[in-house]
Scaffold this motif. Sequence first.
Motif, short mmCIF file in Angstrom:
data_model
loop_
_atom_site.label_atom_id
_atom_site.label_comp_id
_atom_site.label_asym_id
_atom_site.label_seq_id
_atom_site.Cartn_x
_atom_site.Cartn_y
_atom_site.Cartn_z
N GLY A 285 -1.09 -10.88 6.84
CA GLY A 285 -1.24 -9.53 7.37
C GLY A 285 -1.98 -9.36 8.68
O GLY A 285 -1.94 -8.28 9.26
N ARG A 286 -2.65 -10.39 9.16
CA ARG A 286 -3.45 -10.18 10.37
C ARG A 286 -2.57 -10.14 11.63
O ARG A 286 -1.46 -10.66 11.64
CB ARG A 286 -4.52 -11.26 10.50
CG ARG A 286 -5.56 -11.17 9.37
CD ARG A 286 -6.80 -11.99 9.66
NE ARG A 286 -6.54 -13.40 9.77
CZ ARG A 286 -6.64 -14.12 10.90
NH1 ARG A 286 -7.02 -13.54 12.02
NH2 ARG A 286 -6.38 -15.40 10.91
N SER B 113 6.22 -10.79 10.69
CA SER B 113 6.26 -9.37 10.33
C SER B 113 7.01 -8.57 11.39
O SER B 113 7.80 -7.66 11.07
CB SER B 113 4.84 -8.82 10.15
OG SER B 113 4.15 -9.57 9.15
N GLY C 233 1.08 -6.97 3.81
CA GLY C 233 0.05 -7.86 4.35
C GLY C 233 -1.16 -7.86 3.43
O GLY C 233 -1.74 -6.81 3.18
N LEU D 57 -4.76 -8.87 3.23
CA LEU D 57 -5.79 -9.22 4.20
C LEU D 57 -7.01 -9.86 3.54
O LEU D 57 -7.38 -9.49 2.43
CB LEU D 57 -6.25 -7.96 4.94
CG LEU D 57 -5.21 -7.29 5.85
CD1 LEU D 57 -5.71 -5.91 6.28
CD2 LEU D 57 -4.98 -8.15 7.08
N ALA E 109 -8.87 -2.40 6.92
CA ALA E 109 -7.60 -2.69 7.60
C ALA E 109 -7.77 -3.09 9.06
O ALA E 109 -6.78 -3.29 9.76
CB ALA E 109 -6.69 -1.47 7.50
N VAL F 236 -5.32 -5.66 11.20
CA VAL F 236 -3.99 -5.78 10.59
C VAL F 236 -2.91 -5.73 11.69
O VAL F 236 -3.08 -5.06 12.71
CB VAL F 236 -3.76 -4.66 9.55
CG1 VAL F 236 -3.58 -3.30 10.19
CG2 VAL F 236 -2.58 -4.99 8.65
N ILE G 174 2.94 -4.35 9.78
CA ILE G 174 2.76 -4.36 8.32
C ILE G 174 2.95 -2.95 7.78
O ILE G 174 2.28 -2.02 8.23
CB ILE G 174 1.37 -4.89 7.93
CG1 ILE G 174 1.19 -6.35 8.37
CG2 ILE G 174 1.14 -4.75 6.42
CD1 ILE G 174 2.06 -7.34 7.66
N VAL H 129 -0.48 -2.32 3.49
CA VAL H 129 -1.69 -3.06 3.83
C VAL H 129 -2.55 -3.17 2.58
O VAL H 129 -2.91 -2.15 1.99
CB VAL H 129 -2.47 -2.32 4.93
CG1 VAL H 129 -3.71 -3.10 5.31
CG2 VAL H 129 -1.59 -2.04 6.15
N LEU I 42 -5.67 4.78 7.96
CA LEU I 42 -5.62 3.41 7.43
C LEU I 42 -6.53 3.27 6.22
O LEU I 42 -7.59 3.88 6.17
CB LEU I 42 -6.04 2.40 8.51
CG LEU I 42 -5.01 2.13 9.59
CD1 LEU I 42 -5.58 1.21 10.64
CD2 LEU I 42 -3.75 1.53 8.98
#
Lengths: 163, 163, 163, 163
Positions: free
Chosen positions: A33-34, A43, A55, A57, A62, A65, A69, A72, B162
């Motif tokens: 996810g990063r 992605s 993702g 993480l 978040a 991210v 994604i 999350v 987020l």
Amino acid sequence: MGPGEFASDTDQRLAYELGARVAQQNWILLTGGRASGIMDAASRGAKQAHGLTIGILPSADARGVSDAIDIVIPTGLGNARNAVNILASQVIIACGMGSGTASEVALAIKSHKPVILLNVSPACQTFFQELSAPVSATVMIAQSPEEAIEQAKTILKLRDPLP
Amino acid sequence: MGPGEFASDTDQRLAYELGARVAQQNWILLTGGRASGIMDAASRGAKQAHGLTIGILPSADARGVSDAIDIVIPTGLGNARNAVNILASQVIIACGMGSGTASEVALAIKSHKPVILLNVSPACQTFFQELSAPVSATVMIAQSPEEAIEQAKTILKLRDPLP
Amino acid sequence: MGPGEFASDTDQRLAYELGARVAQQNWILLTGGRASGIMDAASRGAKQAHGLTIGILPSADARGVSDAIDIVIPTGLGNARNAVNILASQVIIACGMGSGTASEVALAIKSHKPVILLNVSPACQTFFQELSAPVSATVMIAQSPEEAIEQAKTILKLRDPLP
Amino acid sequence: MGPGEFASDTDQRLAYELGARVAQQNWILLTGGRASGIMDAASRGAKQAHGLTIGILPSADARGVSDAIDIVIPTGLGNARNAVNILASQVIIACGMGSGTASEVALAIKSHKPVILLNVSPACQTFFQELSAPVSATVMIAQSPEEAIEQAKTILKLRDPLP
């Protein structure tokens, strides 16, 4: 799965194509996810092909991210989240290699999850095949994103669809 | 969030309605994912309203998952997955109460995630409001699923989207 | 177990005495390990009485650990380490209350680990007794560190010695 | 660290000697704690030399723990506990190799923890040295338990004593 900061240009190009092909199969793409390396490239490839991306993480929020994604999942678990990545996947495709990716491939073998290796060194191929032998785990070598997808399709046809 | 095996009929009826209302907002419903109690009822409500559902399971595989979960994340973490449930959520609505749910509400307060309590005892309300005071966390009491959704909308308008 | 930064002077005085009494029983003291509040006070009490102390840290390294911890276990798990604290304990004594401590007490009830509450509010006592009833978990109220130790001795006599 | 059920006789003999030598240095031996393979053999070696042993278990209770473990930490985290094993160690010695051990060595490299490999294949040595190069992590090869201890002593002299 694949390296973050240390991903090569080739790794990233292959990951982008792989992400696009995953989406074209209507599969969900799950990464770490990063906004870095293979996680980000795969992605972005999947989103360009209108796929759904998850993702997972290492961080507790978040920040960091990838923009590509959709879903999350911050875990706050640090590298222990690598174990979650594996259990939440049906097939693991490693594109390039790094220490985090190696921990994921090793955990996949331990959990009897099928692994496909793309663009890794000869020592890496030999080592993971050595690890898989005593536990009869599946470790395949792909020469291209296209071949990786074909291998994944073969694996999924032979298995229960639940992760 | 809410109890599994010990959920009352009222808890489950409220959870079903809550899940449906979450989906009507185009929000994603995240639960503990098991085919039991509030996790199952809320997810069924969300699916009936054509929502997207995520289940973060304590187990290492998908056995025991609710049929109403779209995205299954087995974690293998046992109860430590409760911490992931909280970090992956933007607003936590507890419908009914049990020991697992209480751990999630407490972790939400610790992580400064907003909490809405629905159908819980007076001692539970007082206790979580006592916990939230020193850390200035948000703990609201809702009288109905409809009110819980209104409170969540108010909270989300005031915050970064987020998780 | 008990609050960190929000521990009152009374909480800390009681925790110091409790730590000393745990050590006098030749029991090992396990805490969250940080140089703060109840974790630090109880550990210092145990060391003054020549006990052995374990600290299970949320962080990935030993920064912020109490000087009074003999065995440092950095976990990198964030608040998910609270679940480990509980599973690694045979009896949980909460001295004072905060959101992290509440998550631990709730997880202890879920895992059927016996809990002793010292210096907590009436709503807290009522709430955790409500939670424990349906699962037949043990939640006792102690008026002093001395009474908490007597309750723990009674519990341990009735149980298998393994955690 | 080392394999459980798949440990060879040579792995176990080396692990027993290694555990004894760790104890003779007055170091604490930390393993995965189960009554199997390298975890068990190293812990028995350490106890025979009057050392202190810690076992960090994947399971939620102490079933299956080695008799030679003094301090039992059930985690309930499954394989995610491998990440805790690494963060709680100052030097990682892998004796033999398996998929769980490989995940630990990879996480150690990621966390910049020094690694010593004993009795592993040439492909394993090459692979982990490839992984360590870009992050400048320490991966040493030992020919005997005695040499592994000498390498660990050298590493610890150069570092801060906290894990």
